[in-house]
Design an enzyme around this catalytic site. Structure first.
Site, PDB file in Angstrom:
ATOM      1  N   HIS A 269       0.833  -1.211   0.000  1.00  0.00           N
ATOM      2  CA  HIS A 269       0.000   0.000   0.000  1.00  0.00           C
ATOM      3  C   HIS A 269       0.870   1.265   0.000  1.00  0.00           C
ATOM      4  O   HIS A 269       0.747   2.125  -0.876  1.00  0.00           O
ATOM      5  CB  HIS A 269      -0.899  -0.039   1.247  1.00  0.00           C
ATOM      6  CG  HIS A 269      -1.821   1.126   1.383  1.00  0.00           C
ATOM      7  ND1 HIS A 269      -3.159   1.064   1.050  1.00  0.00           N
ATOM      8  CD2 HIS A 269      -1.615   2.392   1.824  1.00  0.00           C
ATOM      9  CE1 HIS A 269      -3.731   2.245   1.266  1.00  0.00           C
ATOM     10  NE2 HIS A 269      -2.815   3.068   1.754  1.00  0.00           N
ATOM     11  N   GLU A 270       1.792   1.347   0.946  1.00  0.00           N
ATOM     12  CA  GLU A 270       2.665   2.523   1.013  1.00  0.00           C
ATOM     13  C   GLU A 270       3.582   2.576  -0.202  1.00  0.00           C
ATOM     14  O   GLU A 270       3.923   3.653  -0.697  1.00  0.00           O
ATOM     15  CB  GLU A 270       3.477   2.530   2.311  1.00  0.00           C
ATOM     16  CG  GLU A 270       2.654   2.492   3.611  1.00  0.00           C
ATOM     17  CD  GLU A 270       1.592   3.573   3.708  1.00  0.00           C
ATOM     18  OE1 GLU A 270       1.746   4.633   3.064  1.00  0.00           O
ATOM     19  OE2 GLU A 270       0.585   3.355   4.419  1.00  0.00           O
ATOM     20  N   HIS A 273       1.792   4.392  -2.923  1.00  0.00           N
ATOM     21  CA  HIS A 273       1.937   5.850  -2.740  1.00  0.00           C
ATOM     22  C   HIS A 273       3.319   6.305  -3.216  1.00  0.00           C
ATOM     23  O   HIS A 273       3.470   7.333  -3.865  1.00  0.00           O
ATOM     24  CB  HIS A 273       1.802   6.219  -1.259  1.00  0.00           C
ATOM     25  CG  HIS A 273       0.389   6.223  -0.729  1.00  0.00           C
ATOM     26  ND1 HIS A 273      -0.608   6.980  -1.285  1.00  0.00           N
ATOM     27  CD2 HIS A 273      -0.176   5.582   0.334  1.00  0.00           C
ATOM     28  CE1 HIS A 273      -1.741   6.801  -0.589  1.00  0.00           C
ATOM     29  NE2 HIS A 273      -1.501   5.952   0.394  1.00  0.00           N
ATOM     30  N   GLU A 299      -4.671   7.789  -3.011  1.00  0.00           N
ATOM     31  CA  GLU A 299      -5.199   6.564  -2.420  1.00  0.00           C
ATOM     32  C   GLU A 299      -5.527   5.537  -3.511  1.00  0.00           C
ATOM     33  O   GLU A 299      -5.459   4.329  -3.283  1.00  0.00           O
ATOM     34  CB  GLU A 299      -6.423   6.932  -1.583  1.00  0.00           C
ATOM     35  CG  GLU A 299      -6.752   6.001  -0.457  1.00  0.00           C
ATOM     36  CD  GLU A 299      -5.670   5.896   0.622  1.00  0.00           C
ATOM     37  OE1 GLU A 299      -5.601   4.834   1.233  1.00  0.00           O
ATOM     38  OE2 GLU A 299      -4.903   6.858   0.856  1.00  0.00           O
TER      39      GLU A 299
END
Lengths: 504, 504
Positions: A269-270, A273, A299
């Protein structure tokens, strides 16, 4: 361009560069605070941060900046600016008007109140005590209302808040997309709950070696094309990504001893980003356009990588063997069992632990409550009952405590009203982008199945990442997918995925 | 105090606080650069650092600061200031006058030249090529000379440079103390070389586990009273300590796989610097007095802990067993063998690898060369020959290459002329402080032998650390030891130590 406008442009650009440098320095200080700065130095460090933030704010609201903006916005001047400068002028004007409308004294009062409310929230949550927290929350709501008055209400008062995080987003559009989503997801969740084919996920809860978890996380990041010469992976209590400049985009994760995929999905997830921030075009470096265009689009990238790719069957067909090898004897299940175990759907009370589907219902509840507060005058005293009624209606469960209900999130304490919708916007954008990618990148899922993720990253870079803030969220969605935001893509994606998993 | 002077004082204090906040923020950025910041982000980071440094410099040289200083220096005002404010005014005046005398354009040119020269030095050292480096070094010398002109020469031109690092230190005093030192140390080194009792240190060179080295370093830091809630230990290519504020004083070390004490003594050394910065009185926090009073005094604290304590016999009588336990089967020697092995004296070419005794001769050579440059007009072209002659005379050896001779240190490339003497001043101050401590703290060596190092740290805190820059180096030495700096303490300490070890 007239000589005086050339001067205005160069001074404007220099100020933007300075603001960006302040942001970068502050970014390092915040990263440091959250990854191991010694406890006893924090008070003095906060003063240094306050000083730099104050200087940056002065720069952002200086009368000179206002004058340069006016000069550059003049007819005959603006049209002759480069695309980047035009966008810089537009974006800076927006921030400038927002900032100068709030009297510094009022803003300082608010910052103190918000900090107190966050502290109070932490206590209140620990003690399940809504009553003592209520007056604090009312104060934050009241300050936020004053800001809306000063900024000026858009179509509705809550629209003004939404626009902070998702420029151009409106209540009218969100009512439409969230309405469509809720209407389809509530029955889908019900069908899943009624399915006799519930996956087993008990094997995920064992004791898993931290170093092996870390090695696998690093391996997957590398597979995604995360550039370790332009970033690093650290640990922190709450995982985050921070783009200091495109050559320094750091991520953090948190390893749980009894969960083999928590840190992994957090890292992916990070990492999503981070891929966004690492791949913004170099022409924007040193300007305030060198970052993601909105919270929702940001997101979408973290969720695309975490959910669409990281929780897909082809992904695990390729990588499950690699994971098994790192935990000998601990994961003696089939790829199918592993894939299904990581994709269970179950109505639950806590947003941050929710699955891909019901997560959106948690967000819709918060969105509806925020509208009630700012458009219909709901007070803090009203929220627990509204909260519980909506959880009952959309998820079929009622929180037994405030801590598991209305007190679970920090956002409102800090005044971040209008932020929650970004999370579900991210899910919707991600599904819509994935649909386009499937059509434009033939054999996309074969690439995932082969562990060749780079073409996927490159596609995202060319179509999304590189533009940074040069395109607005709606311009980006239209240019990439040829259509405005449409919740049906997410509905179709979830329906297809869970029909297969739950044999609906 | 008149109302206008009260205002001057509060604005002066606010500016000092701001300068200190800039220093703290920059300190974090530099720490980060040296402990793992990603390579690709460095160019943009350097711009951010440049911006902050520029803003800080503007603050340090602003006309307003000059006016406030003048107001506070007035007769009738100054005497009514607190001791801290008086000292702040004196220190700030000194820095202010220094800074405003250099035209910003000249300084910017110099910064670029110095950076280029450092780069060139790295190349030249790698390729053993003095000739291509020579013109760069001449430029740095020429800029430094211009600065001396602008600042104004003290008793001699080189005095002006010394005063930057060791306020109040003069060529007259250094000629005296270094003369005394050289006269005694050259024959002592010769006697040691002639001794038949040369310690064996071959057992120190084996493969030693890094994690065990780290665990022992952390253990010793804790024994010294280093506060881990106000600091942290990281790794970097060149070990350093950085005091961001008294609650955040970080140190770094570098572990060598084949040397069991290199990282350890490095850590104790940096730990000594750190104890100083962690224990400055809180009343000075947020002011520019909250740091060590000079390079020499700072170095006295690192060297006191590293050499006087860390290389002492009682220290190893207590801790050798702890070390042995961490490296089972690898250190099967007696405490005496271990102690003597870590205290060998041997003339060598490289300063940073030199022992406690000959180290001072390396420094004296550099001091004499710097005097020749600034007081007698020596040019870069003259230095290799001067260097080699002095090594021959004081240490009896001649470098076979430039890299092992005149090109070994980075200091001159960056314009840090006048810095080297601090290292030997540190050794002399340390020995003089140790002499006082032995008399004032009865049983000091029994405490070390028992592993009770806290009373030693507390003595240093009460007598030295707490004052930060509130006392000048010479005030501090006099107040602690009752005497001015005297090289005889170091001579006595070294003579006693090596007479025992080498059975002279």
């Amino acid at each position: 361009m007239a000589e005086e406008n050339k001067t205005a442009l160069s001074q404007f650009r220099e100020t933007i560069h300075k603001i960006k440098s302040y942001e970068e320095a502050l970014g390092v200080l915040y990263w440091d605070l959250r990854t191991g700065a010694p406890r006893k130095g924090m008070d003095t460090r906060s003063e240094a941060i306050g000083m730099l933030s104050g200087d940056m704010f002065k720069l952002q609201t200086s009368p000179e900046l206002g004058e340069w903006l006016s000069a550059l916005e003049q007819k005959g001047t603006y049209e002759n600016l480069s695309e980047i400068d035009q966008r810089l002028v537009t974006e800076t004007r927006k921030d400038y008007d927002r900032s100068v409308k709030i009297p510094p004294k009022l803003y300082q009062e608010y910052v103190v109140i918000a900090a107190q409310t966050e502290n109070k929230w932490e206590e209140a949550k620990a003690e399940n005590d809504y009553e003592s927290f209520r007056p604090y929350l009312d104060k934050v709501i009241s300050y936020t209302s004053q800001f809306i008055d000063l900024w000026g209400a858009k179509a509705t008062r809550y629209d003004t808040l939404l626009d902070q995080y998702e420029p151009g987003m409106t209540v009218a559009e969100l009512d439409h997309v969230f309405g469509g989503l809720r209407e389809k997801l509530v029955p889908l969740a019900a069908a899943i709950a009624a399915s006799p084919h519930q996956p087993d996920k008990s094997f995920l809860r064992q004791s898993f070696d931290k170093e092996a978890q870390k090695s696998f996380s690093l391996y997957i990041l590398e597979q995604m094309g995360y550039d370790f010469e332009a970033g690093r992976l650290d640990e922190s209590a709450h995982p985050f990504a921070t783009g200091l400049n495109p050559g320094d985009v750091r991520i953090t994760t948190r390893y749980l001893a009894d969960d083999v995929t928590s840190a992994l999905f957090g890292t992916i997830h990070e990492g999503g980003h981070a891929l966004y921030e690492q791949n913004i075009m170099p022409e924007l470096t040193g300007t305030t356009l060198s970052t993601g265009t909105s919270m929702g689009i940001h997101e979408s990238q973290s969720r695309f990588w975490e959910n669409v790719i990281g929780r897909s069957r082809p992904f695990w067909e390729r990588y499950f063997g690699e994971l098994q090898r790192r935990f000998p004897g601990q994961l003696d299940v089939s790829v199918d069992q592993f894939y299904r175990g990581n994709n269970t759907v179950q109505p639950s009370l806590i947003r941050i632990e929710a699955d891909e589907l019901t997560y959106n219902l948690h967000i819709i509840i918060r969105y509806e409550i925020e509208k009630l507060i700012f458009n219909s005058g709901a007070k803090a005293a009203d929220l627990p009952e509204i909260w519980n009624d909506k959880y009952k209606e959309y998820l079929g469960i009622v929180p037994p405590t405030y801590a598991e209900g209305v007190l679970q999130d920090v956002h409102w304490s800090g005044g971040a009203f209008g932020y929650f919708p970004s999370y579900s916007l991210g899910n919707m954008y991600a599904a819509q982008f994935a649909d386009t990618m499937e059509r434009e990148l033939p054999g996309m899922w074969s690439l995932v199945g082969e562990g060749n993720l780079i073409p996927i990253k490159e596609w995202l870079k060319e179509r999304i990442y590189r533009y940074g803030k040069l395109r607005t969220p709606s311009e980006l969605v239209s240019s990439v997918t040829g259509k405005p935001l449409d919740p049906q893509y997410l509905v179709d994606y979830l329906t297809k995925k869970y029909t297969d998993i739950y044999k609906l």
